[in-house]
Design a protein around this motif. Sequence first.
Motif, mmCIF file in Angstrom:
data_model
loop_
_atom_site.group_PDB
_atom_site.id
_atom_site.type_symbol
_atom_site.label_atom_id
_atom_site.label_comp_id
_atom_site.label_asym_id
_atom_site.label_seq_id
_atom_site.Cartn_x
_atom_site.Cartn_y
_atom_site.Cartn_z
ATOM 1 N N GLN A 1 0.832 -1.210 0.000
ATOM 2 C CA GLN A 1 0.000 0.000 0.000
ATOM 3 C C GLN A 1 0.864 1.256 0.000
ATOM 4 N N GLU A 2 1.943 1.242 0.785
ATOM 5 C CA GLU A 2 2.844 2.398 0.843
ATOM 6 C C GLU A 2 3.509 2.638 -0.517
ATOM 7 N N LYS A 3 3.928 1.560 -1.164
ATOM 8 C CA LYS A 3 4.555 1.679 -2.476
ATOM 9 C C LYS A 3 3.569 2.239 -3.496
ATOM 10 N N LYS A 4 2.336 1.762 -3.445
ATOM 11 C CA LYS A 4 1.306 2.241 -4.361
ATOM 12 C C LYS A 4 1.014 3.718 -4.110
ATOM 13 N N LYS A 5 0.979 4.103 -2.845
ATOM 14 C CA LYS A 5 0.728 5.505 -2.490
ATOM 15 C C LYS A 5 1.850 6.407 -3.013
ATOM 16 N N LYS A 6 3.107 5.961 -2.856
ATOM 17 C CA LYS A 6 4.240 6.759 -3.349
ATOM 18 C C LYS A 6 4.195 6.889 -4.868
ATOM 19 N N ALA A 7 3.856 5.809 -5.550
ATOM 20 C CA ALA A 7 3.773 5.856 -7.008
ATOM 21 C C ALA A 7 2.672 6.822 -7.444
ATOM 22 N N HIS A 8 1.536 6.802 -6.750
ATOM 23 C CA HIS A 8 0.439 7.708 -7.076
ATOM 24 C C HIS A 8 0.844 9.169 -6.840
ATOM 25 N N GLU A 9 1.534 9.433 -5.722
ATOM 26 C CA GLU A 9 2.006 10.791 -5.428
ATOM 27 C C GLU A 9 2.996 11.258 -6.490
ATOM 28 N N ASN A 10 3.872 10.357 -6.932
ATOM 29 C CA ASN A 10 4.867 10.695 -7.945
ATOM 30 C C ASN A 10 4.177 11.046 -9.266
ATOM 31 N N LEU A 11 3.165 10.256 -9.655
ATOM 32 C CA LEU A 11 2.422 10.552 -10.879
ATOM 33 C C LEU A 11 1.703 11.893 -10.773
ATOM 34 N N GLU A 12 1.124 12.174 -9.622
ATOM 35 C CA GLU A 12 0.427 13.457 -9.418
ATOM 36 C C GLU A 12 1.408 14.623 -9.518
#
Length: 161
Positions: free
Chosen positions: A134-145
Motif C-alpha cells: 500500500q505504501e509503495k502504491k501511495k508513493k507511485a500515485h504521489e509521484n504521478l500526481e
Amino acid sequence: MSLVPLITSVSRRVLWRRGCPGVSLPLNPLPGLPCVSAAGKKDLVDLPVLDEDELEEQFVRGSGPGGQATNKTSNCVVLKHVPTGIVVKCHQTRSVEINRKRARGIMREKLDVAYKGELSEVLVKKKEFVLKKQEKKKKAHENLERKRLFKEALVTESTQE
C-alpha cells in the motif's frame, strides 16, 4: 566416490546414492522426530513442531491439468491434524516426497494461525507485506500526481509567454 545410504520415512528402506560419506541426511524426518524449519520459509522460525502421531496421511489422486500423469498416480498428499481437525491437501509437484514436505510446511503454518490467531507469524508477515504494498502504491500515485502538476505548470508557462 562411495555409496552413501539414505533412509526414507515412507518405506523404511535404504536407498544408495553416490556422495561423500558422513554428509548424507535422511530425505524426510523420521516419525517422532520434531520438524525444525518450515518448508522454504527461513524467516518463519517460531512455527509449532509437528508431532507425527497426531497426523493422518493419505496419498490420493490429484486433480487439475496434467492428463495421464495426474489421473493414474496417487501423488497428492492429504494431511489431517487429528486434535484440531485441520486438513491440508498438497499436489504441487509430481513427486510424493516433495509434496509431503510442502504439506507439512503448510500444516505448520495453519497450526500457527489456529493456535496464535492474529499474533501468528504468518499473519503478521502478511500484514507487513500488505502495508508495504500500500505504501509503495501511495508513493507511485504521489509521484504521478507531481509529474502531472509539473507538466501543467510547463504548459501554463508556455501559453503565458
